[in-house]
Motif scaffolding. Structure first.
Motif, mmCIF file in Angstrom:
data_model
loop_
_atom_site.group_PDB
_atom_site.id
_atom_site.type_symbol
_atom_site.label_atom_id
_atom_site.label_comp_id
_atom_site.label_asym_id
_atom_site.label_seq_id
_atom_site.Cartn_x
_atom_site.Cartn_y
_atom_site.Cartn_z
ATOM 1 N N VAL A 138 -0.843 -34.402 9.088
ATOM 2 C CA VAL A 138 -1.725 -33.732 8.125
ATOM 3 C C VAL A 138 -2.941 -34.595 7.782
ATOM 4 N N ILE A 139 -2.774 -35.911 7.790
ATOM 5 C CA ILE A 139 -3.906 -36.784 7.479
ATOM 6 C C ILE A 139 -4.955 -36.720 8.585
ATOM 7 N N ILE A 140 -4.529 -36.881 9.831
ATOM 8 C CA ILE A 140 -5.482 -36.871 10.938
ATOM 9 C C ILE A 140 -6.169 -35.511 11.059
ATOM 10 N N THR A 141 -5.370 -34.442 11.043
ATOM 11 C CA THR A 141 -5.963 -33.105 11.169
ATOM 12 C C THR A 141 -6.789 -32.746 9.939
ATOM 13 N N GLY A 142 -6.355 -33.187 8.771
ATOM 14 C CA GLY A 142 -7.109 -32.910 7.546
ATOM 15 C C GLY A 142 -8.470 -33.578 7.549
ATOM 16 N N ILE A 143 -8.523 -34.834 8.018
ATOM 17 C CA ILE A 143 -9.814 -35.531 8.105
ATOM 18 C C ILE A 143 -10.743 -34.812 9.074
ATOM 19 N N LEU A 144 -10.202 -34.350 10.193
ATOM 20 C CA LEU A 144 -11.017 -33.598 11.149
ATOM 21 C C LEU A 144 -11.537 -32.300 10.532
ATOM 22 N N MET A 145 -10.681 -31.628 9.760
ATOM 23 C CA MET A 145 -11.074 -30.351 9.157
ATOM 24 C C MET A 145 -12.155 -30.522 8.093
ATOM 25 N N MET A 146 -12.306 -31.733 7.569
ATOM 26 C CA MET A 146 -13.346 -31.966 6.568
ATOM 27 C C MET A 146 -14.739 -31.831 7.161
ATOM 28 N N TYR A 147 -14.844 -31.875 8.496
ATOM 29 C CA TYR A 147 -16.138 -31.648 9.136
ATOM 30 C C TYR A 147 -16.591 -30.195 8.998
ATOM 31 N N ARG A 148 -15.674 -29.322 8.594
ATOM 32 C CA ARG A 148 -16.002 -27.900 8.500
ATOM 33 C C ARG A 148 -16.381 -27.468 7.090
ATOM 34 N N ILE A 149 -16.457 -28.403 6.145
ATOM 35 C CA ILE A 149 -16.830 -28.050 4.775
ATOM 36 C C ILE A 149 -18.024 -28.878 4.323
ATOM 37 N N ASP A 150 -18.785 -28.331 3.391
ATOM 38 C CA ASP A 150 -19.910 -29.053 2.785
ATOM 39 C C ASP A 150 -19.419 -29.826 1.566
ATOM 40 N N SER A 151 -20.013 -30.977 1.339
ATOM 41 C CA SER A 151 -19.701 -31.767 0.150
ATOM 42 C C SER A 151 -20.937 -32.542 -0.256
#
Length: 228
Positions: free
Chosen positions: A131-144
């Motif tokens: 979940v950590i590795i995939t979650g970090i990758l998924m953060m590329y799909r959101i704005d912050s």
């Protein structure tokens, strides 16, 4: 290595306490627990129709979870004896007795942790890494406030694999959390829960559930400085 502390109960008799978890370990454990619960709720409540601004809560909590796992890993390697979590092949012969928690039935007596505690730790570690590795990758799909989204960072096929792995590991956390809570509140396991709050178990609990030859006590060390 653990410290034995002598205290004076209300009845006037002396009782020895065995330090099991340092304050640092306990605080980080409860941070991980709170993070997991927040992650599960922010993931699945919207699916159940409960609408709220869950995305920011989820990724911020995910970063807190990641930081706590990294801290736990570094702390365990530097200040704890990681070998207490090492599983010996012979222990699997005692798997049924280990689940029952009966020391006298074991051919391979437990040290600080029982076989099923070690297995749980390693399984939850595996899901946590996913979940950590995939979650970090998924953060590329959101704005912050710190970065701009880049949904084309990976191909559509790779994004599909990332989402499947993240969703599967997240779902696995639900029964794992339920299992953890179940065993934490069982009467015969409550002393382990108390040790994660107060840091100690009694000398009788230590002798009844652990082999002193495997989990050797150090009566002179400071509880916050000893190898756990």
């Amino acid at each position: 290595m653990t410290v034995v502390e002598t205290t004076l109960p209300e009845d006037g008799s002396q009782e020895k306490h065995v330090a099991r978890h340092s304050l640092t370990t306990r605080l980080n454990h409860w941070l991980i627990a709170a993070s997991v619960i927040a992650l599960i709720l922010s993931s699945f409540l919207p699916i159940l129709g409960i609408k709220f601004a869950w995305v920011t809560i989820h990724w911020v909590t995910g970063l807190a979870f990641t930081a706590s796992i990294v801290f736990h890993t570094v702390y365990a390697l530097l200040y704890q004896d990681w070998r207490t979590m090492w599983i010996r092949a012979a222990e699997f012969k005692d798997v049924i007795a280990s689940m029952a928690g009966r020391l006298e039935m074991l051919k391979v007596p437990p040290g600080k942790y029982w076989l099923m505690q070690k297995v749980y730790h390693h399984v939850i570690t595996l899901f946590g890494i996913i979940v950590i590795i995939t979650g970090i990758l998924m953060m590329y799909r959101i704005d912050s406030s710190f970065w701009d989204r880049d949904p084309y960072f990976l191909s559509a096929e790779i994004w599909g694999i990332v989402y499947v792995l993240h969703g599967f590991a997240s779902l696995c956390f639900v029964p794992m959390l339920m299992m953890h809570i179940y065993f934490a509140i069982r009467p015969e396991k409550l002393f382990y829960t108390r040790s994660m709050i107060k840091g100690w178990i009694t000398k009788d609990e230590y002798l009844s559930h652990h082999d002193p030859k495997v989990w050797v006590l150090d009566q002179e060390s400071d509880p916050e400085e000893q190898k756990e």
